[in-house]
Design a protein around this motif. Structure first.
Motif, PDB file in Angstrom:
ATOM      1  N   THR A  32       0.831  -1.207   0.000  1.00 12.97           N
ATOM      2  CA  THR A  32       0.000   0.000   0.000  1.00 12.97           C
ATOM      3  C   THR A  32       0.864   1.255   0.000  1.00 12.97           C
ATOM      4  N   ARG A  33       1.894   1.256   0.819  1.00  8.52           N
ATOM      5  CA  ARG A  33       2.804   2.411   0.842  1.00  8.52           C
ATOM      6  C   ARG A  33       3.502   2.573  -0.504  1.00  8.52           C
ATOM      7  N   MET A  58       1.081   3.988  -3.210  1.00  6.54           N
ATOM      8  CA  MET A  58       0.881   5.429  -3.030  1.00  6.54           C
ATOM      9  C   MET A  58       2.095   6.213  -3.531  1.00  6.54           C
ATOM     10  N   ASP A 117       2.050   8.851  -6.623  1.00  2.00           N
ATOM     11  CA  ASP A 117       2.484  10.214  -6.283  1.00  2.00           C
ATOM     12  C   ASP A 117       3.732  10.630  -7.051  1.00  2.00           C
ATOM     13  N   TYR A 160      -6.130   3.859  -5.712  1.00  2.82           N
ATOM     14  CA  TYR A 160      -5.635   5.095  -5.099  1.00  2.82           C
ATOM     15  C   TYR A 160      -5.672   6.230  -6.123  1.00  2.82           C
ATOM     16  N   ARG A 161      -6.379   7.275  -5.786  1.00  9.37           N
ATOM     17  CA  ARG A 161      -6.469   8.477  -6.619  1.00  9.37           C
ATOM     18  C   ARG A 161      -6.946   8.160  -8.040  1.00  9.37           C
TER      19      ARG A 161
END
Length: 398
Positions: A10-11, A14, A18, A93-94
């Motif tokens: 998960t990290r 992201m 990003d 994510y996003r």
């Protein structure tokens, strides 16, 4: 271990979205880029190189990781020694869908074409098979209700598979046998497919199906497959038990009529002899009745045992012809793939576009497709109504 991998993935996902991780192929288009972070491989949910063109493009590429994750889950649950899956996490994510996977030892040192020893990397054009993978996947498929089958490659050669064509087998540098791309582990949900030259049942059509979906990767869940197989098995047992009972009743009636014909004697004029014979006949009939009831019970138990054994373990018992006919009739009634026993398994490639099937398949391809349609109908006509009824019943007591 799994929770730590999920947290790390998960990290990493992201960080990838990003823009904090460098792509391993920076020269490619943004949606085709892949990443490695903390020894975890990341890819995006887009249709790169038109792999999913016939299945729905980006819509299919978006849902494929979810199906793959479900396949990883069930194969991991089987926990077959010698067969390994990749650690897999799907992160949204996003607005991006990111798939994070552990890396097979040595996979980055060679091309994918050189690594794959089982399955296909081009959706059925080139298909490979491997004896060790066939053995492992056949054992796992017995629990997952996956039918071993043959498909034709681009050279019209029959290749045996115990999984979907998309499933790939790679032997890592550690000597382990890994499987990946498990997006077609389960049979397709034909309620959302436009099938050529085939029609669904009247009940399904009355409910407004089939509905053409934006992708062709709709599939049935493993829980539904288990419920469907259990339902058909109970139907098979009840059907066989009923006809077995009728068979035993007919046999007993025939034996009883034969016994009466043998025991009937001419009338005797002498009263004492008549009285004595009546008493003896009464005793004989009582004893005979008890013996018949005992034999009837033993016969039913023996016949039932033979049927159950022949169904469950496939042992080669010499059953009576009438009993064999009962098993055969019950098998046909529930759509079993074999006439001699209960066998409900699914070919995951049965409706896959671009896949060529052998002409003389055993069981026939028509029978395999009908089983998939029956499972999809079971979802609409039994499983969902039962769930709704149960939910409404629970609400009454809340």
């Amino acid at each position: 271990v799994h929770s730590d991998f999920v947290a790390a993935a998960t990290r990493g996902a992201m960080a990838v979205i990003d823009g904090n991780v460098m792509a391993i192929n920076p020269g490619e288009e943004a949606k085709m880029q892949m990443f490695i972070w903390n020894n975890i491989f990341f890819s995006l949910g887009f249709d790169v190189r038109d792999h999913y063109k016939e299945l729905g493009g980006d819509a299919a590429a978006f849902v494929a990781p979810r199906n793959d994750l479900q396949g990883v889950r069930v194969y991991s649950a089987v926990d077959l020694p010698g067969l390994y899956t990749l650690g897999t996490v799907v992160i949204d994510y996003r607005g991006y869908r990111v798939t994070a996977q552990s890396i097979i030892p040595g996979i980055l040192e060679r091309e994918q074409e050189q690594s794959v020893v089982y399955g296909s990397i081009d959706f059925g054009k080139t298909v490979l098979s491997h004896l060790k993978y066939l053995d492992l996947l056949n054992k796992a498929g017995q629990q997952l209700k996956i039918l071993p089958h043959h498909v034709l490659n681009d050279k019209s050669e029959a290749v045996e598979l115990c999984s979907s064509v998309e499933c790939k087998g790679i032997i890592g540098n550690d000597g382990r046998h890994y499987i990946l791309d498990l997006l077609r582990t389960f049979p397709p949900d034909v309620n959302f497919l436009k099938l050529e030259d085939e029609e669904l049942s009247k009940e399904v059509k009355m409910l407004g199906f089939p509905i053409e979906h934006k992708h062709k990767l709709c599939c049935l869940r493993q829980e539904l497959i288990d419920s469907f197989v259990d339902s058909r098995y109970m139907m098979f047992i009840k059907y066989a038990a009923y006809h077995l009972q009728q068979l035993n009743l007919r046999k007993n009636e025939e034996k009883l009529s034969n016994a009466k014909a043998i025991t009937d004697k001419p009338e005797v004029n002498d009263k004492e002899e008549t009285k004595s014979s009546i008493e003896e006949n009464s005793k004989d009939e009582t004893t005979e009745k008890d013996d018949k009831e005992e034999k009837k019970s033993q016969m039913e138990d023996a016949e039932a045992k033979k049927i159950v054994e022949s169904i469950t373990d496939g042992s080669k018992l010499e059953l009576e012809e009438s009993t064999k006919n009962i098993v055969k009739t019950a098998s046909i009634a529930v759509g079993s793939l074999k006439d001699t026993e209960f066998d409900i398994r699914f070919n995951p490639d049965v409706y896959s576009p671009g896949i060529k099937h052998c002409e003389n398949l055993d069981p026939p391809i028509i029978k395999q497709r009908q089983l998939v349609k029956d499972a999809a109908e079971f979802l609409l006509t039994v499983q969902i109504p039962t769930f709704v009824s149960l939910y409404c019943y629970i609400l009454m007591f809340i």
